[in-house]
Design a protein around this motif. Structure first.
Motif, short mmCIF file in Angstrom:
data_model
loop_
_atom_site.label_atom_id
_atom_site.label_comp_id
_atom_site.label_asym_id
_atom_site.label_seq_id
_atom_site.Cartn_x
_atom_site.Cartn_y
_atom_site.Cartn_z
N ARG A 129 -6.84 12.81 -0.04
CA ARG A 129 -7.08 11.52 0.59
C ARG A 129 -8.36 10.87 0.04
O ARG A 129 -8.38 9.66 -0.22
CB ARG A 129 -7.21 11.73 2.10
N ARG A 146 1.93 14.90 -1.20
CA ARG A 146 2.23 13.86 -0.21
C ARG A 146 1.86 14.32 1.20
O ARG A 146 1.32 13.56 2.00
CB ARG A 146 3.71 13.50 -0.28
N CYS A 164 0.64 9.59 -5.50
CA CYS A 164 0.99 10.98 -5.18
C CYS A 164 1.88 11.58 -6.27
O CYS A 164 1.69 12.74 -6.68
CB CYS A 164 1.68 11.03 -3.82
N GLU A 221 -1.14 12.59 3.66
CA GLU A 221 -0.84 11.99 4.95
C GLU A 221 -1.37 12.81 6.12
O GLU A 221 -1.22 12.40 7.27
CB GLU A 221 0.68 11.85 5.10
N GLN A 246 0.57 4.17 -2.78
CA GLN A 246 0.22 5.54 -2.39
C GLN A 246 1.27 6.52 -2.88
O GLN A 246 0.93 7.61 -3.36
CB GLN A 246 0.07 5.62 -0.88
N GLU A 247 2.55 6.17 -2.77
CA GLU A 247 3.60 7.06 -3.25
C GLU A 247 3.52 7.22 -4.77
O GLU A 247 3.70 8.33 -5.30
CB GLU A 247 4.97 6.50 -2.85
N GLN A 269 12.59 2.58 -2.59
CA GLN A 269 12.22 1.98 -1.31
C GLN A 269 13.02 0.73 -1.00
O GLN A 269 13.41 0.49 0.14
CB GLN A 269 10.72 1.67 -1.30
N ARG A 322 0.84 -1.21 0.00
CA ARG A 322 0.00 0.00 0.00
C ARG A 322 0.87 1.25 0.00
O ARG A 322 0.53 2.25 -0.67
CB ARG A 322 -0.92 -0.01 1.23
N SER A 323 1.98 1.24 0.73
CA SER A 323 2.84 2.43 0.77
C SER A 323 3.41 2.73 -0.61
O SER A 323 3.51 3.90 -1.00
CB SER A 323 3.97 2.21 1.78
N THR A 324 3.80 1.68 -1.35
CA THR A 324 4.32 1.89 -2.70
C THR A 324 3.24 2.47 -3.61
O THR A 324 3.49 3.43 -4.37
CB THR A 324 4.83 0.56 -3.27
#
Length: 706
Positions: free
Chosen positions: A150, A138, A88, A142, A84-85, A205, A80-82
């Motif tokens: 969001r 970003r 963005c 967040e 979302q980045e 990452q 999920r972090s990948t």
């Protein structure tokens, strides 16, 4: 249910099997005809996990570790972090592009951007540079879960939502070092651009994660190394200060030298004591031989002064010889002191010789010889006396040195242990730090993943989803319908067919009646007639082969009401009459309207017959209309009984029966109560009991009769 029965069941439901898939296919086409076309792009990344090279050489072939490493990378790509980045960056890039080129905004690709972010929000997020825009997007994403960015990421749009990246997949290619990343989207340029951003974010990452694993370890070991160095420096400083305070250069050598010199001093002291004692004894003997006049001469001021000087020079000479420096300077000084001692002894000898006039002693020994001997012994006594004084002083110094150095050994050992422990700790931490730095360097070398195939721009759509959906819906509808029909058939406990009825009831099936229809077809009438004719021929055969007197009595009943026994009795009587058989039908009173004029039809009181246990003769007497007297009985008599579970049976008549037909509806299940009623009937009559299945469908009847 057997396989042939299953196929027959499906064949009977052919219309349903055809209609449901067609309806589902048409519905799918109607609702999915405007679905967007899917484009796919892929890229290949080289990892070097399985066969790459590192500082330690070739990568180890640890199967579990290799699989774990590949799982980490593939899961990181779809994390999920990948995602979302990536979103963005994609959103920031589109905001930046539309600011530089406002004419891009009306394009269909930017439809989600226009709808998701108002113009004021887009202006607020767009900064002076692309990097600043990315940071602004970003930060807002967040910040909380209620802002516009969001909500855009969590929405269901096809461009900027996490749901849009659900078609992002990562696959390990066989046993190689390659990972294939694929992405599917409705726009070819968006597909390529998104996949490029995915590779950038993933590589960054992955490198950060792998390098950060050793950074904290190195920081820990650097801190511990600093502490270990401070501890070692403190221990060494303490050792230096201790040695400097106690004048220690080499404790072991110094203590050994002190012990050696002390032993040598003790030996010399013993020898000197012996020499001193001998010289002193000889001197006293010479003094005893000398007269008073010679004694006065030896005690003169000049001789005493010379003796004192000789004693001082001998003391300095003894100190120099015993404990002076053993070099050229020390040797020269010893030689000088020896010369002074010789000069002092010669001066004493010269003073004594001035009195040589007195040549003889009272005992007859020459005075000159006694005086010479006295001078020699006196020089020896003074020399040994000086040596003894020096040796006593040095012995006291050795004792004090012993007392000073004895406790120093324990302190030095303690300091040495502290230095040794601190040094070992320092070396161990240093080794771990070097190993961690080597690992970090190795990680930096191996963490640089390489892109083998750049993301391509798809020129043709991957597939037509409408065709695939049509196939899936049609085939799925067919399978679902067939499964439902088969499942209902397996769960259906009704009798349905003669084979199934015979298995469940345990009764043989003599015939069947088709289901009633308002306007039966010719085929149904034909099947019904054929079934009745088979049953009539069966009765004809049974009646012709029986040896019992009187007519052949056939009982027709049912377990419960409304199962077609009256219909069977009437139809069977008509069929037998048509075939030329002499037949009569008896019905329980209350079933009027069945007389046809062709077949004699009588009605009997069922309850009275059951109570009185009338045989056939009594039954005919009390039946209405009355049979004319003297008229012969027919060959076959059909008697309808009340339902077994609803009325009483004429027991007297049951004993005369030659055949019992029990009608059972094909549309119901066979229950334990039905079985119990049949067992009671079987116990009351000797006639065989057979079943006539009623309400049979045309398909089942055709299978049974043909």
């Amino acid at each position: 249910m057997s396989v042939p029965e299953l196929f027959r069941l499906l064949a009977r439901k052919w219309a349903l099997l055809l209609l449901v898939p067609l309806v589902l296919g048409a519905s799918t086409w109607f609702f999915a005809r405007e679905l967007p076309t899917a484009y796919s792009s892929d890229t290949t990344i080289y990892t070097g996990i399985a066969s790459g090279y590192s500082l330690a050489g070739n990568a180890s072939a640890d199967y579990n570790a290799t699989n774990n490493a590949f799982d980490n990378l593939t899961n990181l790509i779809t994390a999920r972090s990948t995602k979302q980045e990536v979103l963005c960056r994609l959103l920031a890039q589109d905001l930046w592009d539309t600011r530089q080129h406002p004419e891009y905004l009306p394009l269909s690709r930017y439809e989600d951007l226009r709808e998701g972010l108002p113009a004021t929000q887009r202006q607020q997020l767009t900064a002076s540079t692309l990097e600043a825009t990315q940071e602004a997007v970003r930060t807002m994403a967040e910040a909380d879960n209620s802002n516009a960015v969001r909500k855009l990421l969590d929405a269901k749009n096809a461009t900027y939502s996490l749901n849009a990246l659900k078609k992002l997949t990562a696959t390990h290619l066989g046993f190689s070092d390659l990972i294939k990343v694929e992405f599917e989207s409705h726009d070819p340029e968006l597909c390529q651009n998104t996949l490029s951003l995915v590779t950038q974010v993933f590589l960054s990452q992955s490198k950060n994660l792998r390098e950060s694993q050793t950074t904290s370890v190195i920081a820990y070991y650097e801190t511990e190394l600093k502490r270990a160095k401070e501890r070692l420096d403190k221990a060494e400083s303490e050792n230096l200060a201790f040695n400097r305070a106690n004048n220690i250069i080499n404790y072991d050598a110094q203590s050994q030298n002190v012990a050696t010199e002390k032993e040598a001093l003790a030996t010399q002291l013993t020898e000197t004591n012996q020499q001193y004692a001998g010289a002193m004894a000889a001197l006293r003997a010479v003094n005893g031989k000398l007269g008073s006049q010679q004694s006065a001469i030896l005690s003169s001021r000049e001789v005493v002064e010379q003796r004192r000087k000789l004693s001082q020079v001998n003391a300095s000479l003894a100190d120099q010889q015993l404990f002076g420096q053993q070099n050229a300077e020390g040797t020269a000084k010893a030689r000088q002191l020896q010369a002074e001692a010789d000069a002092a002894a010669q001066a004493i000898q010269n003073n004594v010789n001035t009195y040589y006039a007195q040549s003889n002693t009272p005992g007859g020994i020459p005075n000159k010889d006694l005086l010479g001997e006295w001078v020699q012994n006196m020089v020896l006594v003074e020399s040994n006396k000086a040596k003894l004084a020096v040796m006593d002083r040095r012995r006291d110094e050795f004792e004090r040195e012993y007392q000073r150095m004895a406790p120093l050994g324990a302190s030095l050992k303690r300091i040495a242990r502290e230095i040794d422990l601190a040094e070992k700790n320092y070396l161990a931490v240093l080794a771990n730090l070097n190993a961690s730095k080597a690992t970090q360097q190795n990680t930096q070398l191996t963490a640089n993943l390489k892109i083998v195939d750049q993301p391509n721009l798809p020129a043709q759509p991957k597939s037509n989803p409408l065709l695939l959906l049509l196939l899936l819906s049609t085939i799925g509808g067919l399978v679902l319908t067939a499964g439902t029909v088969a499942g209902l058939g397996l769960l259906d406990r009704t009798l349905q067919t003669p084979e199934k009825a015979s298995r469940q009831t345990g009764l043989p099936v003599a015939g069947l009646l088709l289901a009633n229809h308002a306007a039966p077809t010719a085929r149904q009438q034909e099947l019904q007639q054929r079934s009745l004719e088979q049953l009539a021929r069966y009765l004809l055969l049974k009646s012709n082969t029986t040896t019992a007197p009187g007519p052949f009595l056939v009982g027709i009943g049912s377990v419960q009401g409304q199962e077609g026994k009256t219909t069977l009795c009437q139809a069977l009587a008509t069929c037998c009459h048509t075939m030329g058989m002499s037949v009569m039908a008896l019905y329980p009173a209350g079933t009027d309207g069945l007389a046809t004029g062709e077949v004699p039809t009588l009605y009997y009181p069922a309850e009275t017959a059951a109570v009185q246990a009338w045989p056939l003769e009594q039954l005919l007497v009390h039946a209405t209309p009355r049979q004319p007297a003297g008229q012969p009985l027919p060959k076959v008599v059909l008697v309808e009984f009340p339902a077994l579970r609803e009325g009483a049976l004429p027991v007297g008549l049951l004993r005369q029966l030659g055949q019992v037909f029990l009608t059972v509806s094909a549309t119901r299940a066979w229950r334990p109560a039905d079985r119990q009623a049949v067992d009671q009937l079987r116990a009351a009559t000797p006639a065989p009991i057979e079943m006539v299945l009623t309400g049979v469908t045309e398909a089942h009847a055709q299978e049974a009769i043909s």
